[in-house]
Design a protein around this motif. Structure first.
Motif, PDB file in Angstrom:
ATOM      1  N   THR A  97      -1.712  -7.826  -2.558  1.00  0.00           N
ATOM      2  CA  THR A  97      -1.490  -7.948  -1.114  1.00  0.00           C
ATOM      3  C   THR A  97      -2.457  -8.946  -0.486  1.00  0.00           C
ATOM      4  O   THR A  97      -2.112  -9.633   0.482  1.00  0.00           O
ATOM      5  CB  THR A  97      -1.593  -6.576  -0.419  1.00  0.00           C
ATOM      6  OG1 THR A  97      -1.161  -6.719   0.939  1.00  0.00           O
ATOM      7  CG2 THR A  97      -3.001  -6.017  -0.421  1.00  0.00           C
TER       8      THR A  97
ATOM      9  N   ALA B 188      -1.695  -3.017  -4.696  1.00  0.00           N
ATOM     10  CA  ALA B 188      -2.159  -2.605  -3.371  1.00  0.00           C
ATOM     11  C   ALA B 188      -3.482  -3.251  -2.968  1.00  0.00           C
ATOM     12  O   ALA B 188      -3.935  -3.050  -1.839  1.00  0.00           O
ATOM     13  CB  ALA B 188      -2.308  -1.082  -3.332  1.00  0.00           C
ATOM     14  N   THR B 189      -4.093  -4.024  -3.871  1.00  0.00           N
ATOM     15  CA  THR B 189      -5.361  -4.684  -3.531  1.00  0.00           C
ATOM     16  C   THR B 189      -5.242  -6.191  -3.770  1.00  0.00           C
ATOM     17  O   THR B 189      -5.065  -6.964  -2.834  1.00  0.00           O
ATOM     18  CB  THR B 189      -6.519  -4.086  -4.354  1.00  0.00           C
ATOM     19  OG1 THR B 189      -6.196  -4.135  -5.756  1.00  0.00           O
ATOM     20  CG2 THR B 189      -6.802  -2.659  -3.932  1.00  0.00           C
TER      21      THR B 189
ATOM     22  N   VAL C 105       0.833  -1.203   0.000  1.00  0.00           N
ATOM     23  CA  VAL C 105       0.000   0.000   0.000  1.00  0.00           C
ATOM     24  C   VAL C 105       0.869   1.255   0.000  1.00  0.00           C
ATOM     25  O   VAL C 105       0.699   2.151  -0.830  1.00  0.00           O
ATOM     26  CB  VAL C 105      -0.955  -0.003   1.211  1.00  0.00           C
ATOM     27  CG1 VAL C 105      -1.746   1.306   1.303  1.00  0.00           C
ATOM     28  CG2 VAL C 105      -1.912  -1.192   1.119  1.00  0.00           C
TER      29      VAL C 105
END
Length: 347
Positions: free
Chosen positions: A159, A155-156, A51
């Motif tokens: 992760t 980041a989505t 993130v």
């Protein structure tokens, strides 16, 4: 149901019947809106290198010393404004449970007891490791991991996958695993989006001048480093426009939720809606195609902050089109992707 394996001695420990797990994953939610609950949640979220990828020595003192001293109060107030008081949980939690209930019904109708459906969150509870452990103990020798992000981003989607793989590392007997790929161009997903727009426009007192497709933002640097998210968002908007049969000037892509000093993907939604009002588009609609369920970024940021920016600039009619949530067309689209990716395991 547990039983001794065939041909095993009578004193062999009972083992659960083998099944395939379908694990639905979303971003996460704090347990409540209090300062310490918000602080724990934000610390986990904002400490994720996927993130915010600044070096620990540079970022953690700022996060732990400044950001987490102030932001939990602001975020707690924002969550409180949308909190599901009856169930005492965030809307994201409520909607995820509704989605999983419908998916469970559909998958059990198709596969019976050969499939187990559950959900987890990348941040907060139920945690990914806890649900993976539960599935393994229930006899899941194969797991399809399904991050509910139509467009891939490090980041989505990445992760979430990272956390799933870390959970597998703790298992003595790892199940075979697959991950659901992004579905930003899937026909059924685009059809579900288009149907939601058509319903909203049909119900509006005045037809919007333009539809803003607002996606969660990322630092522009991530695009330059190879993240495909920006391109996949643009393609979703283009396919939605084509499915609706619209001209180019009736729809546009923007990005929201900028955080920190860096340049992020542009145009920024909060600024663009004001520009639209100033140029004479006094009636707009906003949809959030990157979110599979309504959450803080849609219910509070879009429907409150972004709406306020539009109205402050002279906008008159603001229509927020809800996420697909547990809409039957959305569930059917997800069912299609899940069954496609279960081939060879369950047919």
């Amino acid at each position: 149901m547990s039983e001794c394996p065939a041909h095993a001695p009578a004193d062999h420990p009972k083992v659960p019947r083998e099944k395939v797990g379908v694990l639905i994953a979303n971003l996460g939610t704090p347990d409540d809106t209090s300062y310490w609950s918000m602080r724990r949640y934000l610390s986990e979220f904002l400490s994720d290198k996927r993130v915010i990828d600044y070096p620990k020595w540079q970022w953690q003192p700022i996060l732990q010393g400044i950001v987490l001293s102030i932001r939990p109060f602001k975020s707690g107030a924002a969550y409180d404004s949308i909190w599901n008081k009856e169930a005492d949980e965030s809307p994201l939690m409520t909607i995820t449970k509704q989605q999983v209930a419908k998916l469970t019904t559909g998958l059990h109708a198709k596969y019976g007891d050969d499939v187990m459906v559950d959900f987890c969150m990348r941040y907060g509870n139920p945690s990914t490791p806890s649900v993976v452990k539960k599935m393994v103990e229930a006899g899941c020798t194969k797991i399809l991991f399904c991050p509910l992000y139509p467009q891939y981003a490090g980041a989505t989607t990445a992760t979430a996958n990272d956390q799933f793989f870390r959970a597998l590392m703790a298992e003595k007997w790892q199940p075979a695993s697959r991950t659901l790929p992004p579905y930003f161009a899937d026909d059924a997903y685009i059809d579900a989006l288009a149907a939601s727009v058509e319903r909203a426009y049909a119900a509006a007192d005045q037809e919007p001048d333009i539809l803003i497709c607002s996606y969660h933002g990322l630092p522009f640097r991530y695009l330059k480093e190879g993240d495909p998210y920006h391109c996949q968002c643009q393609k979703t908007t283009r396919l939605l426009k084509e499915r609706l049969g619209w001209a180019d000037d009736r729809i546009m892509t923007t990005f929201q939720s900028k955080f920190g000093p860096e340049e992020w993907l542009q145009p920024y939604t909060v600024e663009e809606v004001a520009r639209q009002a100033e140029k004479g588009n006094k009636k707009i609609a906003v949809i959030a195609p990157a979110f599979s369920a309504d959450c803080i970024e849609t219910l509070e940021e879009i429907n409150e902050e972004i709406k306020e920016s539009f109205e402050h600039a002279g906008g008159e009619h603001f229509t927020y089109i809800p996420c697909l949530n547990d809409d039957d067309a959305h569930i059917a689209a997800l069912m299609g992707k899940i069954t496609e990716n279960l081939k060879g395991w369950l047919d």
